[in-house]
Design an enzyme around this catalytic site. Structure first.
Site, mmCIF file in Angstrom:
data_model
loop_
_atom_site.group_PDB
_atom_site.id
_atom_site.type_symbol
_atom_site.label_atom_id
_atom_site.label_comp_id
_atom_site.label_asym_id
_atom_site.label_seq_id
_atom_site.Cartn_x
_atom_site.Cartn_y
_atom_site.Cartn_z
ATOM 1 N N HIS B 290 -14.509 -8.628 43.698
ATOM 2 C CA HIS B 290 -13.355 -9.129 44.460
ATOM 3 C C HIS B 290 -12.836 -8.098 45.456
ATOM 4 C CE1 HIS B 290 -10.159 -7.168 41.960
ATOM 5 N NE2 HIS B 290 -10.951 -7.395 40.948
ATOM 6 N N ASP B 302 -11.343 -0.989 41.282
ATOM 7 C CA ASP B 302 -11.016 -2.376 40.935
ATOM 8 C C ASP B 302 -10.528 -3.102 42.169
ATOM 9 O OD1 ASP B 302 -10.325 -4.735 39.723
ATOM 10 O OD2 ASP B 302 -8.609 -3.925 38.640
ATOM 11 N N GLU B 336 -8.192 -12.274 43.043
ATOM 12 C CA GLU B 336 -8.640 -12.226 41.651
ATOM 13 C C GLU B 336 -7.512 -11.750 40.751
ATOM 14 O OE1 GLU B 336 -10.219 -10.329 37.982
ATOM 15 O OE2 GLU B 336 -8.999 -9.479 39.568
ATOM 16 N N ASP B 364 -16.925 -6.117 37.828
ATOM 17 C CA ASP B 364 -15.481 -5.858 37.922
ATOM 18 C C ASP B 364 -14.998 -5.017 36.748
ATOM 19 O OD1 ASP B 364 -12.849 -5.931 38.754
ATOM 20 O OD2 ASP B 364 -12.457 -7.949 38.014
ATOM 21 N N HIS B 434 -5.631 -0.213 37.840
ATOM 22 C CA HIS B 434 -4.301 -0.685 38.249
ATOM 23 C C HIS B 434 -3.284 0.450 38.392
ATOM 24 C CE1 HIS B 434 -4.989 -5.086 36.679
ATOM 25 N NE2 HIS B 434 -5.995 -4.640 37.407
#
Lengths: 471, 471
Positions: B290, B302, B336, B364, B434
């Site tokens: 993504h 990510d 995503e 991913d 994240h």
């Protein structure tokens, strides 16, 4: 902080600790070594008792819990700050309540620097706010900040080569991490070298073995006759990104704002407690860590844990009703991070009795699972330390490594006093060191138990031997 | 983001991939397996050529360098942001310039949430500004913030037990990290569960395997009929500190300010490119990652790296002049992180031709050194994938692990299409995931070369076999 003298410890550690020579040849007549061996072997029961108490007895996890309460209550403790004042008062009470002897404070004038608000924003090629930490003793910027183009270099040599490009620019150092001792020179001297070639500020890649976008602070030094320019550490990530951008020919512009300011020296104290020696109270084994920290994280690792396992060493010995022939003296230094300010004054005040110092010990490299002790001293003294470390076979921590070092004990070591430092995983240490990540989360109660056991056995046995350590 | 369906992958990975059954029994007549084995063995030269090109040939480090330029230029790419728009336009040009076929964009409406300014400050027992990251879709606080006492719990069970204490408080979750799948439920459902018992906000320990005071963001979900309260992640360090404080009976008060706001859906696109099949162009092997990311770091890991090794797979095959019988379709998903918004729309639009999808692949979970591929499909299909992975023996990456998963391919997998995901060190992945640490620094060019080689060999061979993968 780590002293500059400690520059190449990473390398030295790899060397065999006795340079391949047979130990017996260096400690005089075999009978002497034999006698010392026998004397030290007599401490097996005492060592076992210390280990049991620290690792699985009533004192289990005590140093961790004491430290957690302390740093959760006080937070970080920068030289000159109210936090450090409060920390010293709390420790003074802690040591008295613990029943230690001759608890007192020795006054020291310490530097007072405050970072204030600070920010760095990349304006070109795109807007990107960057995490920074200004460096100790740095001047600030004008309130509107400094806006300048960036020159990225990967070494002082590249800076020299490209000196004509540096004028009016912000120099960004993207030096690779080659171990703390070598790489920290960029943090310490980066501003001076950049100012010499006309830069208006310097931003230095954090001196860290691993990063999750974490800036690391620390001390830097200006030089007489060289303009004082603002200087801060950026993250490994941003340094690498700017190096990539520069390698593509991309123009980079940064706005740097720093309120950093130096204030007049403040009052502080070295904190002292003892178990007075039973036979030679004037002779001393000094056990130490520093109470001050940087103004980020909790100062749990650097050097809360070193200070608290040093305290724990005395607590363990006291709790077992042991009283060594010589005095065990705990010193919790102030303003170590500003270059060993507290310890220098202590040395100047007490060096008159240097012949009474048997061993100086400092724990300031983390308190993960210990790998052994670093030691500096004569071959005779090293042979004795090796015998003492053999008492730690029950916990399999027996190594005597190449160098005993520590900002606060180096004055004594350089004057000939044997010195010992507690060693562990330095790569792990320098992931957290001087960053917001220096918190209790980086520590482990069990590992601190082992650290305290090593520290207590070494300090107690050396303080109780018939003779002082030979020089 | 990682789908909820992926909850227990950590556990499943430990299981033998075939549950102990002999493979031959499940793939029908021995002659069939033998034929397939022989057919796949015929790809050894092609596999070797792909590996050589990716690992030590002209394409060495290409995916890393392409990605670095992309993320250094664009930065992070949150659903609904101008950065994501720009990223999609750049990728569209990249794919055209790379000479891929049928390059096009498929429009999707995507969520648009912005965090704005945010802060959390501990007011009692001492002043302590805390690093936070608001969670995707969270509402904000009033401009003056929320000031409330804290209730610390370590689990939903403890929250239920102490429900009467929660009213009017900020609930702090200090759940231990037990693997992403299990622990992420606190991030996703923490606000709803806290609101149900009357809390005014929730702060959740970041879902991370390692921390240097690094907050991690991610999606959270409100529930109809339950008040929407502001919610953010705090660091592991602050969660643990507050748990210690609470265990000592210390009152904790926090001021939380969040400008977070949800806006109307925005226009976005899935980005598509192909190598059209020579014999069965309507049949598809889908290779994907993504393009969107969270609004922190660079979204390099990510899922920039997953998207770029997927692109690299097609580039490698094209550069070698290979054209498989079936179409190799690259899809770079949008939104995503908001729950597979782009991929859901893609599924709904294309599911009419589901019988033409031989294999769906998504990377991913990071692109460190691959440990193998996760696979979901029939035993027959698994046996074939195992044979294909044997072609990767030259780089010793041959494992077929328990589960093929990915938010964006799960719709297809659940409908019976075989699915594969690239696996690596998840503990390392969830250190950066994240967080601001999701940058190029976390990646390694060599490891990306290996990732691309695995991805290209699997996708090419499966797309070129005489038959589609059995279901």
């Amino acid at each position: 902080m780590i002293p500059l003298i400690f520059l190449f410890l990473g390398v030295l550690q790899l060397l065999p600790s006795c340079s391949g020579r047979a130990v017996c040849e260096d400690v005089g007549p075999l009978t002497t070594l034999k006698e010392i061996k026998e004397e030290i072997a007599g401490y097996q029961d005492a060592a076992k008792a210390i280990i049991d108490l620290a690792v699985c007895g009533k004192a289990q996890n005590r140093s961790f819990e004491r430290l957690a309460l302390f740093v959760d209550t006080v937070g970080h403790r920068l030289s000159g700050s109210k936090n450090l004042e409060k920390a010293i008062q709390i420790m003074y009470q802690n040591l008295i309540e613990d029943g230690l002897e001759n608890v007192h404070l020795e006054p020291v004038k310490v530097p007072h620097w405050e970072r204030g608000q600070e920010s760095a924003v990349m304006l070109e090629p795109r807007n990107h706010p960057m995490a920074i930490l200004g460096l100790g003793s740095s001047v600030g910027t004008p309130p509107e900040g400094i806006i300048a183009e960036v020159l990225v270099v990967s070494s002082f040599e590249e800076l020299q080569r490209r000196a004509p490009e540096a004028r009016g620019k912000i120099v960004v150092y993207n030096q690779p991490y080659k171990g703390y001792g070598e790489t920290v020179q960029y943090r310490v001297q980066g501003a001076v070298e950049a100012a010499k070639v006309g830069a208006v500020a310097s931003l230095i890649r954090s001196v860290a073995s691993f990063s999750i976008y974490s800036p690391h602070t620390g001390m830097q030094s200006y030089q007489d006759g060289v303009p004082k320019i603002p200087t801060a550490c950026i993250t490994v990530e941003d340094a690498e990104m700017m190096a990539r951008m520069a390698s593509r020919g991309t123009k980079i512009v940064i706005q740097l704002k720093m309120e950093a300011k130096n204030y007049p020296d403040a009052e502080s104290f070295n904190t002292v407690a003892e178990i007075t020696g039973s036979k030679y109270p004037e002779q001393v084994v000094l056990v130490s860590g520093h109470l001050d920290s940087w103004d980020v994280g909790q100062g749990a690792l650097d050097d809360g844990s070193g200070a608290f396992i040093s305290w724990e060493a005395l607590s363990l010995i006291k709790d077992l009703g042991l009283r060594p022939k010589r005095t065990l003296r705990l010193v919790l230094w102030t303003a170590e991070e500003q270059g060993g300010v507290g310890s220098l004054q202590y040395y100047q005040l007490h060096k008159g009795s240097i012949s009474n110092f048997s061993l100086v010990m400092e724990s300031d490299l983390g308190n993960f699972m210990p790998t052994g002790v670093g030691f500096t001293g004569s071959d005779k003294a090293r042979a004795i330390i090796k015998e003492v470390m053999n008492l730690l076979q029950p916990i399999n921590i027996t190594q005597v490594l190449g160098n005993g070092e520590g900002t606060d004990i180096n004055y004594w070591i350089q004057a000939g006093v044997p010195g010992a430092s507690l060693m562990d995983d330095l790569n792990r240490y320098f992931s957290f060191h001087h960053s917001q990540g220096d918190t209790m989360t980086a520590l482990d109660p069990t590992q601190m138990n082992y650290s305290a056991a090593v520290w207590a056995v070494v300090s107690y046995v050396i303080a109780d031997l018939d003779e002082m350590l030979p020089r």
